[in-house]
Design a protein around this motif. Structure first.
Motif, mmCIF file in Angstrom:
data_model
loop_
_atom_site.group_PDB
_atom_site.id
_atom_site.type_symbol
_atom_site.label_atom_id
_atom_site.label_comp_id
_atom_site.label_asym_id
_atom_site.label_seq_id
_atom_site.Cartn_x
_atom_site.Cartn_y
_atom_site.Cartn_z
ATOM 1 N N LYS A 98 11.095 -58.354 0.791
ATOM 2 C CA LYS A 98 12.058 -57.344 1.219
ATOM 3 C C LYS A 98 13.016 -57.101 0.057
ATOM 4 O O LYS A 98 13.859 -57.954 -0.266
ATOM 5 N N ASP A 99 12.853 -55.967 -0.576
ATOM 6 C CA ASP A 99 13.672 -55.547 -1.717
ATOM 7 C C ASP A 99 14.888 -54.826 -1.143
ATOM 8 O O ASP A 99 14.864 -53.624 -0.895
ATOM 9 N N SER A 100 15.958 -55.572 -0.931
ATOM 10 C CA SER A 100 17.075 -55.094 -0.126
ATOM 11 C C SER A 100 17.866 -53.957 -0.745
ATOM 12 O O SER A 100 18.651 -53.303 -0.049
ATOM 13 N N PHE A 101 17.664 -53.696 -2.036
ATOM 14 C CA PHE A 101 18.409 -52.634 -2.695
ATOM 15 C C PHE A 101 17.485 -51.609 -3.342
ATOM 16 O O PHE A 101 17.937 -50.766 -4.117
ATOM 17 N N ALA A 102 16.176 -51.699 -3.009
ATOM 18 C CA ALA A 102 15.174 -50.744 -3.500
ATOM 19 C C ALA A 102 15.263 -50.569 -5.005
ATOM 20 O O ALA A 102 15.212 -49.447 -5.528
ATOM 21 N N CYS A 103 15.414 -51.688 -5.710
ATOM 22 C CA CYS A 103 15.594 -51.600 -7.163
ATOM 23 C C CYS A 103 14.596 -52.439 -7.947
ATOM 24 O O CYS A 103 14.638 -52.468 -9.176
ATOM 25 N N LEU A 104 13.687 -53.135 -7.255
ATOM 26 C CA LEU A 104 12.708 -53.962 -7.945
ATOM 27 C C LEU A 104 11.430 -53.165 -8.202
ATOM 28 O O LEU A 104 11.034 -52.333 -7.387
ATOM 29 N N VAL A 113 13.730 -62.299 0.596
ATOM 30 C CA VAL A 113 14.672 -61.202 0.824
ATOM 31 C C VAL A 113 15.693 -61.249 -0.302
ATOM 32 O O VAL A 113 16.400 -62.262 -0.462
ATOM 33 N N SER A 114 15.776 -60.190 -1.094
ATOM 34 C CA SER A 114 16.782 -60.179 -2.156
ATOM 35 C C SER A 114 18.162 -59.977 -1.553
ATOM 36 O O SER A 114 18.339 -59.206 -0.606
ATOM 37 N N LEU A 115 19.147 -60.668 -2.095
ATOM 38 C CA LEU A 115 20.519 -60.629 -1.575
ATOM 39 C C LEU A 115 21.490 -59.937 -2.520
ATOM 40 O O LEU A 115 22.617 -59.619 -2.133
ATOM 41 N N THR A 116 21.071 -59.723 -3.758
ATOM 42 C CA THR A 116 21.861 -58.981 -4.739
ATOM 43 C C THR A 116 20.913 -58.071 -5.508
ATOM 44 O O THR A 116 19.726 -58.371 -5.636
ATOM 45 N N PRO A 117 21.425 -56.973 -6.042
ATOM 46 C CA PRO A 117 20.549 -56.070 -6.792
ATOM 47 C C PRO A 117 20.166 -56.598 -8.163
ATOM 48 O O PRO A 117 19.294 -56.033 -8.821
#
Length: 244
Positions: A76-82, A51-55
């Motif tokens: 889980k790409d928490s900021f939809a930026c990967l 789970v990413s915690l920062t973008p």
């Protein structure tokens, strides 16, 4: 004032802590590192390997922490930026983090009473209801019930009908500044479905943890229902699954 992106970050951290708790209950310890929570071993079904915690986390750094060779690896790409396509991943689904300020919830249906599960014996019954009556999967282990409602751990909330049957439920997990809600469900109509389940769940959360905001994530029609219960979308996320 906390801006939307900060609420998304708080929701992502809360969700990662919940994922970590589930994994540890299965004997699969995760690790919080710079900008990411991850597990070097395959996680239980339906739970991500990272789970990413920062973008700002780089894909190479994130993927080096997990086992991409075993079937079922997910992120889980928490900021939809990967962009994980070059590493053999595809998007499974997209959703929105949601936030609701602390405060009274809409009134739930009077025929459904809400309270935390108090016994590990009730957990398989709760899980069976969550799984559309198909029987428990053993996904939620008794170790998850070990915490209490003031220390920041996990509470399984059950909405019970007048004849004692679990007809709705949710998981509430406390982190430093928010309460995260996941696995919300309503059995059949359950006196008007997800909207009633949210109302009952939020009322119980306000009783257990007054003054704390609530976060989670939803998509599609479930997102619309959550917005109708006072939530605001605060940022997108994506779930990536490895396909090679």
């Amino acid at each position: 004032m906390i801006i939307a992106s900060e609420w998304a970050g708080a929701a992502a951290r809360n969700n990662a802590e919940w994922c970590d708790a589930v994994c540890r209950a299965h004997g699969v310890p995760g690790e919080f590192g710079a900008g990411v929570w991850s597990s070097a071993r395959r996680t239980p079904p339906l739970y991500p390997d990272a789970v990413s915690l920062t973008p700002g986390i780089a894909p190479d750094d994130l993927l080096a922490r997990i086992d991409t060779a075993s079937p079922g690896c997910s992120v889980k790409d928490s900021f939809a930026c990967l962009d994980l396509e070059p590493w053999g991943f595809e998007v499974l689904f997209e959703a929105q983090w949601i936030h609701r300020p602390a405060g009274a919830a809409p009134v739930g249906h009077p025929a459904v009473s809400w309270e935390p599960l108090k016994s590990a014996d009730a957990l398989p019954v709760w899980e069976s209801a969550w799984n559309d009556g198909e029987g428990g999967l053993g996904l939620f282990r008794p170790e998850l019930l070990a915490g209490d409602t003031t220390s920041g751990d996990t509470v399984f909330l059950a909405g019970t009908s007048t004849d004692g049957v679990i007809v709705a439920g949710a998981v509430a997990s406390r982190s430093a500044s928010v309460i995260g809600v996941s696995n919300l469900f309503a059995v059949g109509d359950a006196t008007r479905g997800e909207a009633a389940a949210w109302a009952g769940c939020l009322t119980e959360i306000d009783r257990l943890w007054p003054g704390l905001p609530v976060v989670g994530y939803e998509s599609g029609a479930s997102l619309d229902i959550a917005v109708g219960q006072g939530f605001t979308p605060v940022g997108p996320l994506r779930i990536w699954v490895h396909t090679d």
